[in-house]
Write an enzyme that holds these catalytic residues in place. Structure first.
Site, PDB file in Angstrom:
ATOM      1  N   LYS A  22      -9.880  12.267   8.999  1.00 18.77           N
ATOM      2  CA  LYS A  22      -9.991  11.816  10.289  1.00 18.77           C
ATOM      3  C   LYS A  22      -9.661  12.961  10.716  1.00 18.77           C
ATOM      4  O   LYS A  22      -9.190  14.139  10.628  1.00 18.77           O
ATOM      5  CB  LYS A  22      -8.597  11.218  10.166  1.00 18.77           C
ATOM      6  CG  LYS A  22      -8.489  10.266   9.412  1.00 18.77           C
ATOM      7  CD  LYS A  22      -6.821   9.663   9.297  1.00 18.77           C
ATOM      8  CE  LYS A  22      -6.910   8.256   9.052  1.00 18.77           C
ATOM      9  NZ  LYS A  22      -7.273   6.644   9.480  1.00 18.77           N
ATOM     10  N   GLU A  59      -9.274   3.792   2.365  1.00 25.01           N
ATOM     11  CA  GLU A  59      -9.203   3.895   0.726  1.00 25.01           C
ATOM     12  C   GLU A  59      -7.964   2.428   0.479  1.00 25.01           C
ATOM     13  O   GLU A  59      -7.732   2.325  -0.519  1.00 25.01           O
ATOM     14  CB  GLU A  59      -8.365   5.311   0.677  1.00 25.01           C
ATOM     15  CG  GLU A  59      -6.872   5.427   1.182  1.00 25.01           C
ATOM     16  CD  GLU A  59      -6.775   5.556   2.607  1.00 25.01           C
ATOM     17  OE1 GLU A  59      -8.125   5.409   3.757  1.00 25.01           O
ATOM     18  OE2 GLU A  59      -5.509   4.938   3.109  1.00 25.01           O
ATOM     19  N   ARG A 117      -7.848  -0.641   0.932  1.00 22.67           N
ATOM     20  CA  ARG A 117      -8.343  -1.777   0.148  1.00 22.67           C
ATOM     21  C   ARG A 117      -8.452  -1.170  -0.680  1.00 22.67           C
ATOM     22  O   ARG A 117      -8.405  -2.027  -1.389  1.00 22.67           O
ATOM     23  CB  ARG A 117      -9.450  -2.219   1.158  1.00 22.67           C
ATOM     24  CG  ARG A 117     -10.537  -1.308   1.102  1.00 22.67           C
ATOM     25  CD  ARG A 117     -11.301  -1.925   2.756  1.00 22.67           C
ATOM     26  NE  ARG A 117     -10.890  -1.548   3.500  1.00 22.67           N
ATOM     27  CZ  ARG A 117     -11.180  -1.464   4.546  1.00 22.67           C
ATOM     28  NH1 ARG A 117     -12.753  -1.609   4.956  1.00 22.67           N
ATOM     29  NH2 ARG A 117     -10.922  -1.571   6.193  1.00 22.67           N
ATOM     30  N   LYS A 163       1.139  -1.136  -0.329  1.00 20.35           N
ATOM     31  CA  LYS A 163       0.237  -0.023   0.556  1.00 20.35           C
ATOM     32  C   LYS A 163       0.812   1.162   0.457  1.00 20.35           C
ATOM     33  O   LYS A 163       1.757   1.327   0.727  1.00 20.35           O
ATOM     34  CB  LYS A 163      -0.716  -0.047   1.279  1.00 20.35           C
ATOM     35  CG  LYS A 163      -1.648   1.406   1.543  1.00 20.35           C
ATOM     36  CD  LYS A 163      -2.321   1.290   2.187  1.00 20.35           C
ATOM     37  CE  LYS A 163      -3.544   2.607   3.543  1.00 20.35           C
ATOM     38  NZ  LYS A 163      -3.997   2.662   4.319  1.00 20.35           N
ATOM     39  N   ASP A 186      -2.989  10.104   4.143  1.00 23.29           N
ATOM     40  CA  ASP A 186      -4.256   9.565   4.227  1.00 23.29           C
ATOM     41  C   ASP A 186      -5.074  10.524   5.317  1.00 23.29           C
ATOM     42  O   ASP A 186      -4.764  11.064   6.402  1.00 23.29           O
ATOM     43  CB  ASP A 186      -3.852   8.138   4.762  1.00 23.29           C
ATOM     44  CG  ASP A 186      -5.031   8.249   4.771  1.00 23.29           C
ATOM     45  OD1 ASP A 186      -6.525   8.498   4.226  1.00 23.29           O
ATOM     46  OD2 ASP A 186      -6.235   6.400   5.526  1.00 23.29           O
TER      47      ASP A 186
HETATM   48  N1  BES Z   1      -4.478   3.948   7.068  1.00 20.29           N
HETATM   49  C1  BES Z   1      -5.027   3.807   8.253  1.00 20.29           C
HETATM   50  C2  BES Z   1      -4.985   2.399   9.150  1.00 20.29           C
HETATM   51  C3  BES Z   1      -4.356   2.945   9.774  1.00 20.29           C
HETATM   52  C4  BES Z   1      -4.386   3.844  10.761  1.00 20.29           C
HETATM   53  C5  BES Z   1      -2.640   2.657   9.585  1.00 20.29           C
HETATM   54  C6  BES Z   1      -3.796   4.304  11.481  1.00 20.29           C
HETATM   55  C7  BES Z   1      -2.022   2.920  11.389  1.00 20.29           C
HETATM   56  C8  BES Z   1      -2.800   3.320  12.240  1.00 20.29           C
HETATM   57  C9  BES Z   1      -6.491   2.915   6.742  1.00 20.29           C
HETATM   58  O1  BES Z   1      -6.616   3.914   5.715  1.00 20.29           O
HETATM   59  C10 BES Z   1      -7.827   3.780   7.874  1.00 20.29           C
HETATM   60  O2  BES Z   1      -8.519   4.936   7.908  1.00 20.29           O
HETATM   61  N2  BES Z   1      -8.793   2.221   7.580  1.00 20.29           N
HETATM   62  C11 BES Z   1      -9.836   2.917   8.974  1.00 20.29           C
HETATM   63  C12 BES Z   1     -10.650   1.777   8.226  1.00 20.29           C
HETATM   64  C13 BES Z   1     -12.830   2.098   8.218  1.00 20.29           C
HETATM   65  C14 BES Z   1     -12.733   3.242   7.897  1.00 20.29           C
HETATM   66  C15 BES Z   1     -13.478   1.467   7.730  1.00 20.29           C
HETATM   67  C16 BES Z   1     -10.031   2.430   9.497  1.00 20.29           C
HETATM   68  O3  BES Z   1      -9.356   1.820  10.574  1.00 20.29           O
HETATM   69  O4  BES Z   1     -10.562   3.445  11.094  1.00 20.29           O
HETATM   70 ZN    ZN Z   2      -4.661   4.223   4.803  1.00 23.69          ZN
HETATM   71 ZN    ZN Z   3      -7.254   6.225   5.291  1.00 23.20          ZN
END
Ligand code: BES
Ligand code: ZN
Ligand code: ZN
Length: 496
Positions: free
Chosen positions: A273, A345, A347, A261, A266
């Site tokens: 976020k 994003e 996935r 990835k 992000d």
């Molecule tokens: N990049 C994040 C996941 C992440 C969070 C990596 C903290 C490292 C540290 C990912 O893109 C994300 O935002 N995932 C969401 C998914 C949800 C919206 C279904 C998450 O984990 O909250």
């Molecule tokens: Zn991410």
């Molecule tokens: Zn994300």
């Protein structure tokens, strides 16, 4: 840092000695130090009574030499995990004591194990411990603490010494490439865009003799990578799709494909976020960086295997042109993705990369991604979440995790979970319906785009180091050591 093997007969200035609880000073010390220095160290240990686990004592000796005494814990509890940490502690304590040169008594670092494996481990872990990321800081007046030379004193035959030197050199390569990924991950998002990440892949390829192809947006469009295009829409930075290839001498059969990835920042997109969660999201390309530099390590080690690395690189931003919740994107496989949350994003871009991987008729595909906060909820921050359908691979990858130091813990991917990612308006939804099991939902989503033997590693838990890792704060460099072990295994076990 210069890391080299020497014989015990060579006198040393500064020494690092690691001791089990209750262990006496080995005779080796006498070949390095005067009788007086040796006596003083022995006296210190005797007075202490017990050199406890994880303690470090720095002794400034009358001769001007410095000895660092590290506690190894009990003999029973000693294992390769502790050996790894001990090597790192040695480097950290040197920096703390301001020593730029020291001799490590190999016998006190090594277990009863295999000399070759252990020499490699010292090479890798010492190199990782030596890493720092100071590029964006002004230097202190006295300069940054650096370690110039580490001599590893060891008592072995000349032929064994030669072998151990070879292993040490390999370990250093693996450590260096791990540090390169840490550098890329630590680099702020403004300076590490998809285009820059692609430049870094090109550079790694040039330095190691890999083949490299970078797709720009028109090509990405032509291929039908609707996921990559969708996620990148909100950003001024245009996406890239990075392809690296190493075909070692003697490599036969289908390739191993590694997918990482590469989200260079992000924000969450329109599902932005909250502030504290956006912190460190410049490291959301850590999986991609791991793939680039694992490939570089595999090429430098000249492993006799065919490996392909794929990195979809995008920036996830909110803007007037962002993709929206409710959008339906068509992936390269033809399956459509219903966007329920623009922050899921990773996935979405991986769907295209996994779909593209099928073109190689791969023997095995492993993707690695900082994919979900939920993986951290499930495992904490010490283990990566490992997903695979195949029990044989699950065991193997866990073992390779143990061997490499990138620890993996298995999670379920049962068909019962599949309904959680069924789409309403599209084929697959990019978020689960319920509140729970987010790491599993993400894996189930990816599975929809896979048509070959495959494993998924959610490395969000180990994106950054823990205090107990005894490494610099920031990116941990997860994946490089693991992928090298995987490539080695594949090379040693060609497909039947
Ligand atoms: N990049 C994040 C996941 C992440 C969070 C990596 C903290 C490292 C540290 C990912 O893109 C994300 O935002 N995932 C969401 C998914 C949800 C919206 C279904 C998450 O984990 O909250
Ligand atoms: Zn991410
Ligand atoms: Zn994300």
């Amino acid at each position: 840092m210069d890391l080299k093997l020497v014989k015990h007969s060579k006198p040393s200035r500064n020494i690092i000695i690691a001791l089990f609880e209750g262990e006496k000073l080995s005779d080796y010390i006498e070949s390095h130090y005067s009788a007086e220095d040796t006596r003083l160290i022995a006296l210190f240990i005797k007075k202490k009574g017990r050199v406890a686990y994880e303690t470090a004592n720095t002794l400034f000796l009358p001769s001007g030499n410095t000895a660092i005494v590290l506690g190894k814990g009990t003999r029973d509890a000693w294992n390769v995990r502790r050996a790894r940490i001990l090597v790192r502690r040695a480097i950290m304590e040197m920096k703390r004591a301001g020593l730029d040169e020291a001799t490590l008594i190999a016998e006190s670092i090594l277990g009863p194990g295999n000399l070759i494996e252990e020499s490699e481990l010292i090479g890798t872990e010492a190199t990782m411990a030596d890493f720092s990321f100071n590029q964006y800081k002004s230097a202190p007046e006295e300069g940054w603490a650096t370690v110039k030379t580490i001599s590893i004193a060891i008592d072995i035959s000349p032929s064994e010494l030669k072998e151990a030197e070879g292993a040490l050199a390999k370990g250093i390569i693996i450590g260096e490439e791990t540090n390169h990924t840490r550098h890329l991950s630590n680099t702020p998002g403004g300076d590490m865009t998809p285009a820059k990440l692609a430049d870094e892949a090109r550079r790694a390829a040039r330095l190691t003799g890999m083949k490299v192809v970078i797709f720009q947006e028109p090509q990405i469009k032509r291929l039908g990578m609707g996921g990559v295009l969708g996620v990148s829409r909100g950003s001024n930075e245009r996406p890239r799709f990075i392809i690296l290839e190493h075909k070692g001498k003697g490599a036969t059969g289908k390739p191993l494909v590694l997918v990482g990835k590469g989200v260079t920042f992000d924000t969450g997109g329109l599902n932005t976020k909250p502030g504290e969660s956006m912190y460190e999201m410049h490291m959301d390309m850590s999986g991609g960086a791991a793939v680039i530099h694992a490939m570089a390590a595999i090429a430098r080690l000249k492993l006799p295997i065919h490996v392909v690395g794929l990195v979809p690189a995008v920036e996830n931003m909110p803007s007037g042109s962002s993709y929206h919740p409710g959008d339906v994107l068509r992936s390269i496989t033809g399956k459509t993705i219903e966007i329920l949350n623009t922050d899921a994003e990773g996935r979405v871009i991986l769907a295209d990369a996994l779909g593209y991987a099928a073109r190689y008729n791969p023997r095995f595909v492993v993707d690695i991604a900082t994919l979900t906060g939920a993986a951290m909820g499930a495992l904490g921050t010490r283990a990566n979440a490992l997903f695979t359908d195949d029990g044989k691979y699950e065991r193997l990858l866990r073992d390779l995790g143990e061997k490499s130091g990138d620890y993996m813990w298995p999670m379920p991917m049962w068909e019962e979970y599949a309904e959680d990612v069924k789409g309403t308006l599209g084929d697959v939804a990019n978020m689960g319906k319920g509140r729970y099991g987010g790491a599993i939902t993400a894996a189930m989503f990816l599975k929809e785009f896979v048509s070959y033997p495959w494993a998924h590693i959610d490395m969000a838990p180990t994106m950054t180091t823990n205090e107990s890792d005894r490494l610099a704060k920031g990116a941990k460099g997860t994946g490089v050591r693991f992928f090298v072990e995987l490539a080695r295994y594949m090379a040693e076990h060609p497909q039947e």
